[in-house]
Design a protein around this motif. Sequence first.
Motif, PDB file in Angstrom:
ATOM      1  N   GLY A  94       3.409  -4.418  -5.768  1.00  0.00           N
ATOM      2  CA  GLY A  94       3.789  -3.617  -6.921  1.00  0.00           C
ATOM      3  C   GLY A  94       2.595  -2.791  -7.349  1.00  0.00           C
ATOM      4  O   GLY A  94       1.454  -3.108  -7.011  1.00  0.00           O
ATOM      5  N   ILE A  95       2.840  -1.718  -8.086  1.00  0.00           N
ATOM      6  CA  ILE A  95       1.749  -0.827  -8.484  1.00  0.00           C
ATOM      7  C   ILE A  95       1.877  -0.453  -9.956  1.00  0.00           C
ATOM      8  O   ILE A  95       2.961  -0.070 -10.412  1.00  0.00           O
ATOM      9  CB  ILE A  95       1.741   0.474  -7.655  1.00  0.00           C
ATOM     10  CG1 ILE A  95       1.684   0.183  -6.159  1.00  0.00           C
ATOM     11  CG2 ILE A  95       0.575   1.368  -8.063  1.00  0.00           C
ATOM     12  CD1 ILE A  95       1.833   1.415  -5.284  1.00  0.00           C
ATOM     13  N   ILE A  96       0.773  -0.594 -10.682  1.00  0.00           N
ATOM     14  CA  ILE A  96       0.615   0.054 -11.986  1.00  0.00           C
ATOM     15  C   ILE A  96      -0.513   1.062 -11.803  1.00  0.00           C
ATOM     16  O   ILE A  96      -1.680   0.696 -11.727  1.00  0.00           O
ATOM     17  CB  ILE A  96       0.277  -0.956 -13.095  1.00  0.00           C
ATOM     18  CG1 ILE A  96       1.423  -1.949 -13.280  1.00  0.00           C
ATOM     19  CG2 ILE A  96       0.003  -0.222 -14.411  1.00  0.00           C
ATOM     20  CD1 ILE A  96       1.157  -3.013 -14.335  1.00  0.00           C
ATOM     21  N   PRO A  97      -0.178   2.349 -11.678  1.00  0.00           N
ATOM     22  CA  PRO A  97      -1.183   3.354 -11.319  1.00  0.00           C
ATOM     23  C   PRO A  97      -2.197   3.570 -12.434  1.00  0.00           C
ATOM     24  O   PRO A  97      -1.833   3.798 -13.579  1.00  0.00           O
ATOM     25  CB  PRO A  97      -0.350   4.625 -11.095  1.00  0.00           C
ATOM     26  CG  PRO A  97       1.072   4.180 -11.019  1.00  0.00           C
ATOM     27  CD  PRO A  97       1.154   2.930 -11.840  1.00  0.00           C
ATOM     28  N   ARG A  98      -3.493   3.505 -12.051  1.00  0.00           N
ATOM     29  CA  ARG A  98      -4.549   3.725 -13.038  1.00  0.00           C
ATOM     30  C   ARG A  98      -5.659   4.595 -12.466  1.00  0.00           C
ATOM     31  O   ARG A  98      -6.777   4.581 -12.980  1.00  0.00           O
ATOM     32  CB  ARG A  98      -5.131   2.377 -13.485  1.00  0.00           C
ATOM     33  CG  ARG A  98      -4.140   1.464 -14.174  1.00  0.00           C
ATOM     34  CD  ARG A  98      -3.804   1.942 -15.572  1.00  0.00           C
ATOM     35  NE  ARG A  98      -4.925   1.804 -16.474  1.00  0.00           N
ATOM     36  CZ  ARG A  98      -5.187   2.613 -17.493  1.00  0.00           C
ATOM     37  NH1 ARG A  98      -4.420   3.675 -17.703  1.00  0.00           N
ATOM     38  NH2 ARG A  98      -6.220   2.399 -18.295  1.00  0.00           N
ATOM     39  N   GLY A  99      -5.350   5.350 -11.415  1.00  0.00           N
ATOM     40  CA  GLY A  99      -6.365   6.164 -10.783  1.00  0.00           C
ATOM     41  C   GLY A  99      -6.182   7.642 -11.054  1.00  0.00           C
ATOM     42  O   GLY A  99      -5.366   8.053 -11.886  1.00  0.00           O
ATOM     43  N   SER A 100      -6.937   8.455 -10.312  1.00  0.00           N
ATOM     44  CA  SER A 100      -6.851   9.900 -10.478  1.00  0.00           C
ATOM     45  C   SER A 100      -5.853  10.537  -9.533  1.00  0.00           C
ATOM     46  O   SER A 100      -5.269  11.571  -9.839  1.00  0.00           O
ATOM     47  CB  SER A 100      -8.232  10.537 -10.269  1.00  0.00           C
ATOM     48  OG  SER A 100      -8.740  10.203  -8.985  1.00  0.00           O
ATOM     49  N   GLY A 101      -5.622   9.916  -8.362  1.00  0.00           N
ATOM     50  CA  GLY A 101      -4.716  10.490  -7.381  1.00  0.00           C
ATOM     51  C   GLY A 101      -3.358   9.823  -7.325  1.00  0.00           C
ATOM     52  O   GLY A 101      -2.319  10.474  -7.345  1.00  0.00           O
ATOM     53  N   ASN A 102      -3.362   8.481  -7.217  1.00  0.00           N
ATOM     54  CA  ASN A 102      -2.135   7.669  -7.225  1.00  0.00           C
ATOM     55  C   ASN A 102      -1.159   8.100  -6.128  1.00  0.00           C
ATOM     56  O   ASN A 102       0.040   8.256  -6.364  1.00  0.00           O
ATOM     57  CB  ASN A 102      -1.463   7.728  -8.596  1.00  0.00           C
ATOM     58  CG  ASN A 102      -2.373   7.261  -9.713  1.00  0.00           C
ATOM     59  OD1 ASN A 102      -3.055   6.244  -9.595  1.00  0.00           O
ATOM     60  ND2 ASN A 102      -2.426   8.018 -10.804  1.00  0.00           N
ATOM     61  N   GLY A 103      -1.694   8.268  -4.903  1.00  0.00           N
ATOM     62  CA  GLY A 103      -0.887   8.794  -3.814  1.00  0.00           C
ATOM     63  C   GLY A 103       0.316   7.942  -3.451  1.00  0.00           C
ATOM     64  O   GLY A 103       1.435   8.456  -3.339  1.00  0.00           O
ATOM     65  N   LEU A 104       0.132   6.626  -3.236  1.00  0.00           N
ATOM     66  CA  LEU A 104       1.252   5.783  -2.834  1.00  0.00           C
ATOM     67  C   LEU A 104       2.252   5.631  -3.968  1.00  0.00           C
ATOM     68  O   LEU A 104       3.465   5.645  -3.749  1.00  0.00           O
ATOM     69  CB  LEU A 104       0.748   4.413  -2.373  1.00  0.00           C
ATOM     70  CG  LEU A 104       1.817   3.490  -1.774  1.00  0.00           C
ATOM     71  CD1 LEU A 104       2.490   4.145  -0.569  1.00  0.00           C
ATOM     72  CD2 LEU A 104       1.212   2.146  -1.377  1.00  0.00           C
ATOM     73  N   ALA A 105       1.770   5.474  -5.188  1.00  0.00           N
ATOM     74  CA  ALA A 105       2.675   5.368  -6.337  1.00  0.00           C
ATOM     75  C   ALA A 105       3.559   6.608  -6.446  1.00  0.00           C
ATOM     76  O   ALA A 105       4.777   6.509  -6.673  1.00  0.00           O
ATOM     77  CB  ALA A 105       1.879   5.172  -7.622  1.00  0.00           C
ATOM     78  N   ARG A 106       2.976   7.774  -6.296  1.00  0.00           N
ATOM     79  CA  ARG A 106       3.760   9.008  -6.376  1.00  0.00           C
ATOM     80  C   ARG A 106       4.797   9.073  -5.267  1.00  0.00           C
ATOM     81  O   ARG A 106       5.945   9.460  -5.496  1.00  0.00           O
ATOM     82  CB  ARG A 106       2.833  10.222  -6.324  1.00  0.00           C
ATOM     83  CG  ARG A 106       1.955  10.403  -7.558  1.00  0.00           C
ATOM     84  CD  ARG A 106       1.009  11.579  -7.385  1.00  0.00           C
ATOM     85  NE  ARG A 106       0.024  11.678  -8.442  1.00  0.00           N
ATOM     86  CZ  ARG A 106       0.204  12.349  -9.579  1.00  0.00           C
ATOM     87  NH1 ARG A 106       1.330  12.994  -9.792  1.00  0.00           N
ATOM     88  NH2 ARG A 106      -0.754  12.390 -10.493  1.00  0.00           N
ATOM     89  N   HIS A 107       4.392   8.714  -4.039  1.00  0.00           N
ATOM     90  CA  HIS A 107       5.337   8.786  -2.923  1.00  0.00           C
ATOM     91  C   HIS A 107       6.502   7.817  -3.127  1.00  0.00           C
ATOM     92  O   HIS A 107       7.648   8.144  -2.801  1.00  0.00           O
ATOM     93  CB  HIS A 107       4.635   8.476  -1.604  1.00  0.00           C
ATOM     94  CG  HIS A 107       5.488   8.735  -0.400  1.00  0.00           C
ATOM     95  ND1 HIS A 107       5.415   9.902   0.327  1.00  0.00           N
ATOM     96  CD2 HIS A 107       6.462   7.997   0.178  1.00  0.00           C
ATOM     97  CE1 HIS A 107       6.299   9.867   1.311  1.00  0.00           C
ATOM     98  NE2 HIS A 107       6.937   8.707   1.245  1.00  0.00           N
ATOM     99  N   LEU A 108       6.212   6.638  -3.669  1.00  0.00           N
ATOM    100  CA  LEU A 108       7.258   5.636  -3.889  1.00  0.00           C
ATOM    101  C   LEU A 108       7.995   5.829  -5.213  1.00  0.00           C
ATOM    102  O   LEU A 108       8.853   5.027  -5.560  1.00  0.00           O
ATOM    103  CB  LEU A 108       6.650   4.234  -3.849  1.00  0.00           C
ATOM    104  CG  LEU A 108       6.039   3.811  -2.511  1.00  0.00           C
ATOM    105  CD1 LEU A 108       5.392   2.438  -2.626  1.00  0.00           C
ATOM    106  CD2 LEU A 108       7.083   3.813  -1.399  1.00  0.00           C
ATOM    107  N   GLN A 109       7.654   6.892  -5.934  1.00  0.00           N
ATOM    108  CA  GLN A 109       8.291   7.245  -7.200  1.00  0.00           C
ATOM    109  C   GLN A 109       8.130   6.145  -8.254  1.00  0.00           C
ATOM    110  O   GLN A 109       9.030   5.871  -9.047  1.00  0.00           O
ATOM    111  CB  GLN A 109       9.775   7.568  -6.991  1.00  0.00           C
ATOM    112  CG  GLN A 109       9.992   8.751  -6.063  1.00  0.00           C
ATOM    113  CD  GLN A 109      11.454   9.104  -5.866  1.00  0.00           C
ATOM    114  OE1 GLN A 109      12.351   8.325  -6.190  1.00  0.00           O
ATOM    115  NE2 GLN A 109      11.699  10.274  -5.324  1.00  0.00           N
ATOM    116  N   VAL A 110       6.959   5.529  -8.243  1.00  0.00           N
ATOM    117  CA  VAL A 110       6.600   4.572  -9.285  1.00  0.00           C
ATOM    118  C   VAL A 110       6.168   5.370 -10.514  1.00  0.00           C
ATOM    119  O   VAL A 110       5.387   6.314 -10.399  1.00  0.00           O
ATOM    120  CB  VAL A 110       5.452   3.656  -8.817  1.00  0.00           C
ATOM    121  CG1 VAL A 110       4.973   2.764  -9.959  1.00  0.00           C
ATOM    122  CG2 VAL A 110       5.889   2.826  -7.625  1.00  0.00           C
ATOM    123  N   PRO A 111       6.654   5.024 -11.706  1.00  0.00           N
ATOM    124  CA  PRO A 111       6.220   5.741 -12.914  1.00  0.00           C
ATOM    125  C   PRO A 111       4.706   5.684 -13.077  1.00  0.00           C
ATOM    126  O   PRO A 111       4.064   4.679 -12.740  1.00  0.00           O
ATOM    127  CB  PRO A 111       6.930   4.991 -14.043  1.00  0.00           C
ATOM    128  CG  PRO A 111       8.127   4.376 -13.391  1.00  0.00           C
ATOM    129  CD  PRO A 111       7.683   4.011 -12.007  1.00  0.00           C
TER     130      PRO A 111
END
Length: 299
Positions: A94-111
């Motif tokens: 699972g991902i809670i994005p806290r970075g500047s790019g958040n590449g995998l989160a964006r691809h998987l459409q994670v908020p």
Amino acid sequence: MADLSDMSKRPRFRFIINPTSGPSSRVDVAARIKLHLDHQKFDHDIVYTDYAGHAPELAREAAAQGYAVVVAVGGDGTVNEVAQGLLHTETALGIIPRGSGNGLARHLQVPLTVDAAIRFLNQGHRSQIDSGTINGRPFFTTAGIGFDAYISSVFAGSKKRGLQTYVELILKEVRNYRHLPVKAVINGKTIETELFVMAFANAAQYGNNAYIAPMANIRDGLLDVCLVRKLDMFKALQLSYAMLANKPASADSAEYFKTEGVTVQTDHEMMHHADGEYLGKAKEFEVRMVPQSLHVVAR
């Protein structure tokens, strides 16, 4: 695709937090987890990384103990490390994005906000994705040799983050970048050229919605290779526009291939990266796909 609600035991979540990730306006992620996680459905614990390379250990430990999900709380580097620890296990990332790019989160459409990402975890949707390796090092979005690896090495030392800084570095460094001759084998065909960049994409983008391979499918078992030969400033601007517009670059700026693997040789050491992390230099590269090797919480 399976839901966490299908599991016979009450699912356990482990949240692995990188305390150094995140914007300057700090969010108390532990408090947000307490507020938004569905505690009627899930048990959880929270651990913190103490050093680079700690996250894979914490993730492997959780997988061995039967956790249903391990959540990476951090940037692309943290996500990569946690995912490494979960490869070839039944435990989902699972991902809670806290970075500047958040590449995998964006691809998987994670908020991209903390609260929404936690509520997304509550939905419990699981699926599987591919991963790749470059010289044995796992990656989940992109790897590359040439200019993008060089930028990764410079970006790592920058105090500023975000897309603007990334673009500024590209425009500053592109004029002086030295193209090097390489010999690559893709789908049995040998290509010899002076190289600007060769990007190996499992996911469509680097992060920050900068798309290097818009056609990439993270579940098709294939790499999308973007080959950019020697590049002048005009073609560099064309390529930059295509990346930001989520379109393939024109044929005179880049070439695209789908393949299960690539080998590259060069007489000069070249920089390489995995998921934006600079890995050093080498003269030989072997890039391979590992289909359906990681469970994720994603639509």
